[in-house]
Design a protein around this motif. Structure first.
Motif, PDB file in Angstrom:
ATOM      1  N   MET A 102      -8.219   1.287  -1.506  1.00  0.00           N
ATOM      2  CA  MET A 102      -8.279  -0.180  -1.418  1.00  0.00           C
ATOM      3  C   MET A 102      -8.624  -0.643   0.065  1.00  0.00           C
ATOM      4  SD  MET A 102      -8.450  -1.083  -4.392  1.00  0.00           S
ATOM      5  CE  MET A 102      -8.646  -2.922  -3.878  1.00  0.00           C
TER       6      MET A 102
ATOM      7  N   GLY B  75      -3.522   2.818  -2.126  1.00  0.00           N
ATOM      8  CA  GLY B  75      -3.537   2.004  -1.080  1.00  0.00           C
ATOM      9  C   GLY B  75      -4.578   2.074   0.138  1.00  0.00           C
ATOM     10  N   TYR B  76      -4.778   3.408   0.291  1.00  0.00           N
ATOM     11  CA  TYR B  76      -5.847   3.744   1.499  1.00  0.00           C
ATOM     12  C   TYR B  76      -7.227   3.255   0.923  1.00  0.00           C
ATOM     13  CZ  TYR B  76      -8.274   6.321   5.350  1.00  0.00           C
ATOM     14  OH  TYR B  76      -8.850   6.530   6.508  1.00  0.00           O
TER      15      TYR B  76
ATOM     16  N   ASN C  38       0.441   3.989  -2.795  1.00  0.00           N
ATOM     17  CA  ASN C  38      -0.299   5.317  -2.394  1.00  0.00           C
ATOM     18  C   ASN C  38       0.163   6.377  -3.336  1.00  0.00           C
ATOM     19  OD1 ASN C  38      -2.161   4.718  -0.652  1.00  0.00           O
ATOM     20  ND2 ASN C  38      -0.723   5.237   1.261  1.00  0.00           N
TER      21      ASN C  38
ATOM     22  N   VAL D  75      -2.773   8.750  -7.051  1.00  0.00           N
ATOM     23  CA  VAL D  75      -4.019   9.485  -6.270  1.00  0.00           C
ATOM     24  C   VAL D  75      -5.226   9.628  -7.159  1.00  0.00           C
ATOM     25  CG1 VAL D  75      -4.741  11.476  -5.103  1.00  0.00           C
ATOM     26  CG2 VAL D  75      -2.365  10.561  -4.650  1.00  0.00           C
TER      27      VAL D  75
ATOM     28  N   ALA E  46      -9.272  11.093  -7.309  1.00  0.00           N
ATOM     29  CA  ALA E  46     -10.073  11.859  -6.312  1.00  0.00           C
ATOM     30  C   ALA E  46      -9.613  12.129  -5.050  1.00  0.00           C
ATOM     31  CB  ALA E  46     -11.476  11.364  -6.423  1.00  0.00           C
ATOM     32  N   GLY E  47      -8.495  12.272  -4.888  1.00  0.00           N
ATOM     33  CA  GLY E  47      -7.798  12.509  -3.494  1.00  0.00           C
ATOM     34  C   GLY E  47      -7.811  11.408  -2.650  1.00  0.00           C
ATOM     35  N   PHE E  48      -8.055  10.197  -3.067  1.00  0.00           N
ATOM     36  CA  PHE E  48      -7.680   8.881  -2.313  1.00  0.00           C
ATOM     37  C   PHE E  48      -6.236   8.425  -2.885  1.00  0.00           C
ATOM     38  CE2 PHE E  48     -12.439   8.996  -2.212  1.00  0.00           C
ATOM     39  CZ  PHE E  48     -12.313   8.813  -1.124  1.00  0.00           C
ATOM     40  N   PRO E  49      -5.497   8.327  -1.910  1.00  0.00           N
ATOM     41  CA  PRO E  49      -4.355   7.466  -2.272  1.00  0.00           C
ATOM     42  C   PRO E  49      -4.603   6.201  -2.471  1.00  0.00           C
ATOM     43  CG  PRO E  49      -3.988   8.659  -0.182  1.00  0.00           C
ATOM     44  CD  PRO E  49      -5.421   8.802  -0.467  1.00  0.00           C
TER      45      PRO E  49
ATOM     46  N   SER F 215       0.849  -1.162   0.192  1.00  0.00           N
ATOM     47  CA  SER F 215      -0.062  -0.054  -0.083  1.00  0.00           C
ATOM     48  C   SER F 215       0.750   1.411  -0.068  1.00  0.00           C
ATOM     49  CB  SER F 215      -0.996  -0.124   1.311  1.00  0.00           C
ATOM     50  OG  SER F 215      -0.132  -0.207   2.301  1.00  0.00           O
ATOM     51  N   GLY F 216       1.964   1.061   0.590  1.00  0.00           N
ATOM     52  CA  GLY F 216       2.896   2.564   0.758  1.00  0.00           C
ATOM     53  C   GLY F 216       3.325   2.585  -0.764  1.00  0.00           C
TER      54      GLY F 216
END
Lengths: 756, 101
Positions: B67, B64-65, B54, B57, B59-62, B50-51
């Motif tokens: 998912m 990894g986060y 990440n 990005v 729509a603002g979402f990295p 995930s790192g």
């Protein structure tokens, strides 16, 4: 009565009630506490009514709701059975505090349903008895496996139940403002009226009703907030933007370079963030932490010193001492005055009085002012207040070294935590921590696995799939369960992100005298605090002290500018979540005793009526035991026990169930030994880690299941291979479970009135 | 009630066509293993990396986060329904459906 009609009436009733309460609130008739009372009485009354309508003493109805709960309704019931107070109130807060690490709970508490759907649910439904020990007893040929199964089921469920009742007490006491202990028992009444009368059937339909309340209560505030900030009422989409802004402001607070690489417009950020002041506040917290650390290095002498200092202060405030000091000060002042006014010597040259030395004059004036100031401190009121303060401090002083150690360790941890400021919310767990002592990525993935496997091994969830009319429905029912759970779980991170954003933009940089109203109201309840550490009258992020992250869910309605009625609704949702889970657990425990232990082992000739009666009596007994543990023992362990229940289930029931279905060679002795070893490993690791900080590969007590399930699987496989294969009858039994054809069919219910 | 139990006992004795059952179970097993593979990938592999992901990005979402907070959950829900559908088809194919529906 028609099932759909009842549920329809119920939902309409709830909506009408909410609107009426909101109107009464605007008219100024009701405050939050009054609203709390109305919501609580209404919801408990409805649950009781459902209990009465569906009352039954038929065992099939009592244990598995007559196998008449269709996939969707069973999904909803499982959803609220599953989602506890922890999911509803605490999970978003956990995400707020832990960032990416917190996603372990989101993933772990949903992914387990995949295991359930693929490996267990349809087969247990085909088997078609009443409980999990039923399956173990049949599959592993005998009472030994059944007894171990009973012990595991009770241990897991009781651990979980205690945590639930703890949650019930917290919510009830916060809801209507009564102390925690009676809160537990009042909440318990709500649980009992329902499960006692109607068993699984009543619990199922109550849970369906509870699901509707809890999901609307959860979604409304955050949808509203998203619409307010972004004009799009889908928080799950919009909080991506919020995450970006959070990252920028975090960097600004910590004074990092290039905080805004994506050039997010300043108007959606906070220009009042002051990195220098943030650092000042953080350094003061660090100093406080160091102070406690020094005290902790020699608790006895530090405690004695504190006590001596306070006692000395008190002694100095005794009446005669004060009078003495007053007299001394008065004299000092009079002397100075006299010197000021004394005729000055005549200068022999000019024959004029000498001019007073300016410096000398100033010194005397200062002396007088100082004496006045000190005298003002010694007015009788002041002295009295000081005395009371010192007495209070003395009384609050830890009674012994033990208590001092606990108190100061907590204070040190809290201060050290404040000193850290804000971490990186989106940072992923590293493979090895900065100090090289732990493996955060392993902890993260390990926790996910324990929660997932544990989910698939929880007896109160597994029993739910006995209630569907067919194997086919059991399969899709798991899907519906997860869908209904998913609605809440994929919203929780949005809650956390919005709350974090709100703290950054509307709290940081405001004057301490004009806090945002939501901060003020939850500060009063004691969930959070604002301490002006550097005394500049302005709130820094480091000044914001979180006492319970539960504020994230509870404060969102107010942040979104919704009336207090919605806050009441959220609490009603939390109560529904806690009660429904407690219901399911209670029933599982009571049934393990009455059905598995009493009927199947002790007295197989017991009549149908006496079995159900015994189950009902046990229900009350177990409920009282659980409530007493939750109300009076109050171990710090209770908070950790939710995660423990998962690890225990993952290490005992899951391996025996899965291998029992998927590997025909699994033998009885192997399964029994596996369950015992798994449970023993997981339990002893939890205890050793929680109380004595023992660890292997830095795994925490919450991940004890990782070791437990590995041990259980190994033991079962090895012992199975060295013991003789199960006989033909048992192998045939495994066969029969694998194929849906020939499953006992239930009839889907259309109405819930009267005994079927 | 008692009637239901004897019926249960009889059911377990139903004589199945061994060959047919073996292939049914084999198909089920490979389906389950595929599904478990997907399950493992979205929950553990993606989170392990995930790192690294990440940096993407959306729509603002990295990624990894995203998912971990939504993507994997959606996959889970869809997967269970797909499995239920496939198994129901498999029951039909081997004529192993439940009676009474």
């Amino acid at each position: 009565m028609q099932l759909k009609k009842i549920l329809g009436l119920y939902v309409t009733g709830f909506v009408v009630l909410t609107v009426v309460l909101a109107l009464l609130e605007f008219a100024g008739v009701l405050k939050l506490q009054g609203i709390g009372y109305v919501f609580m009485i209404f919801s408990v009354a409805v649950y009781a009514m459902i209990g009465i309508i569906t009352r039954t003493s038929d065992p099939s109805e009592y244990y598995v709701a007559g196998r008449g709960v269709s996939a969707i309704y069973n999904g909803m019931a499982t959803g609220s059975d599953w989602m506890s107070a922890a999911s509803f109130i605490s999970m978003a807060g956990l995400l707020f505090a832990l960032g990416h690490m917190g996603l372990a709970y989101i993933l772990g508490w949903t992914g387990g349903y995949v295991l359930l759907a693929l490996l267990l649910a349809p087969y247990l439904r085909k088997f078609g008895q009443y409980t999990v020990p039923d399956f173990l007893g049949t599959r592993y040929g005998g009472n030994a496996a059944r007894v171990i199964g009973i012990i595991c089921a009770i241990l897991v469920s009781l651990t979980y139940l205690t945590a639930q009742l703890n949650g019930v007490g917290t919510i009830v006491s916060r809801f209507i403002g009564i102390p925690f202990e009676p809160g537990v028992f009042i909440g318990l009444l709500g649980v009992l009226v329902c499960s006692f009368l109607g068993g699984m059937r009543a619990v199922t339909w109550t849970q369906v009703a509870q699901y509707i309340v809890l999901i609307s209560a959860y979604l409304i505030p955050v949808i509203w907030l998203s619409a307010k900030l972004f004009f799009i009422p889908i928080p799950e989409i919009t909080y991506g933007k919020v995450l970006e802004r959070i990252s920028v402001m975090e960097k600004q607070i910590m004074g990092k370079e290039n905080p805004n690489p994506r050039n997010i417009p300043a108007e959606v950020l906070n220009d009042k963030i002051d990195p220098a002041k943030e650092k000042e506040s953080r350094d003061l917290w660090a100093k406080e932490a160091a102070m406690y650390k020094a005290k902790l290095s020699n608790v006895d002498s530090a405690l004695a010193a504190d006590k001596a200092a306070l006692e000395a202060k008190l002694a100095s405030l005794a009446d005669d001492k004060v009078a003495e000091r007053r007299a001394a000060l008065e004299k000092e002042k009079a002397d100075a005055q006299a010197m000021m006014n004394a005729p000055l010597p005549i200068d022999p040259k000019t024959k004029q009085p000498m001019m007073m030395d300016e410096a000398k004059k100033k010194e005397l004036e200062a002396k007088i002012a100082e004496a006045d100031k000190q005298l003002a401190m010694l007015t009788p009121e002041r002295v009295k207040a000081e005395k009371e303060k010192a007495e209070k401090a003395l009384a609050a002083l830890p009674k012994n070294a033990e208590e001092a150690k606990t108190k100061w360790t907590a204070a040190q941890t809290a201060a050290a935590n404040q000193a850290k400021g804000t971490g990186d919310y989106l940072a992923t767990p590293p493979l090895v921590s900065a100090d090289g002592k732990s493996y955060p990525m392993l902890q993260f993935l390990g926790l996910i696995l324990c929660l997932m496997v544990g989910t698939a091994g929880l007896p109160h969830i597994l029993t739910r799939y006995y209630t569907t009319p067919s194997v086919k429905q059991a399969r899709s029912s798991v899907g519906w369960s997860l869908f209904f759970i998913f609605l809440l779980y994929f919203t929780a991170p949005a809650y956390a992100a919005f709350a974090r954003y709100e703290v950054f933009v509307s709290l940081v940089g405001t004057s301490i005298a004009e806090l945002p109203s939501w901060i003020a109201s939850w500060k009063m309840v004691g969930l959070l605090d604002v301490v002006d550490k550097n005394g500049d009258g302005i709130v820094q992020f480091a000044d914001f002290v979180i006492k319970s992250t539960d504020f994230v869910v509870l404060a969102t309605p107010e942040i979104a500018g919704l009336p207090a009625t919605i806050t009441g609704l959220v609490m009603a949702g939390g109560l529904a979540a806690a009660l429904s889970t407690a219901d399911g657990l209670l029933l599982t425990i009571a049934n393990a005793f009455s059905h598995d232990l009493y009927y199947k082992i002790i007295n197989p000739s017991a009549s149908v009526q006496s079995r159900v009666l015994i189950s009902k009596i046990l229900l009350v007994v177990v409920a009282l035991i659980g409530a007493s543990i939750a109300a009076f023992v109050k171990l710090p362990v209770i908070a950790a026990t939710v995660a423990w229940a998962f690890s225990f289930a993952a290490s005992s029931l899951f391996p025996a169930l899965v291998l029992g279905i998927w590997w025909r060679r699994t033998t009885g002795p192997a399964a029994i030994l596996g369950m015992i070893v798994g449970l023993a490993v997981s339990m002893s690791y939890s205890i050793a880690n929680f109380f004595y900080q023992f660890n292997i590969l830095s795994l925490r007590h919450t991940e004890s299941g990782l070791l437990g399930m590995t041990a259980a699987f190994l033991v079962i496989v090895i012992v199975s291979l060295i013991t003789p294969a199960p006989d033909k009858a048992l192998q045939d039994f495994v066969y029969s479970v694998r194929f849906p054809k020939g499953a006992a069919q239930g009839k889907e219910v259309e109405s819930i009135g009267g005994a079927a | 009630m008692a009637e239901l139990q004897t019926k249960d006992a009889e059911m377990t004795k139903v004589d199945f066509d061994q060959q047919k059952l073996e292939t049914y179970w084999k198909e089920n097993r490979s389906l389950v293993f595929t599904m478990l593979g997907i399950w493992f990938a979205v929950s553990y592999l993606i989170q392990f990396f995930s790192g690294a992901i990440n940096s993407i990005v959306i729509a603002g979402f990295p990624l990894g986060y995203y998912m971990g907070s939504q993507g994997a959950l959606i996959v889970f829900v869809v997967m269970i329904f797909v499995y239920a559908k496939k198994m129901n088809d498999l029951d039909k194919k081997y004529n192993l459906e439940e009676e009474g529906e």
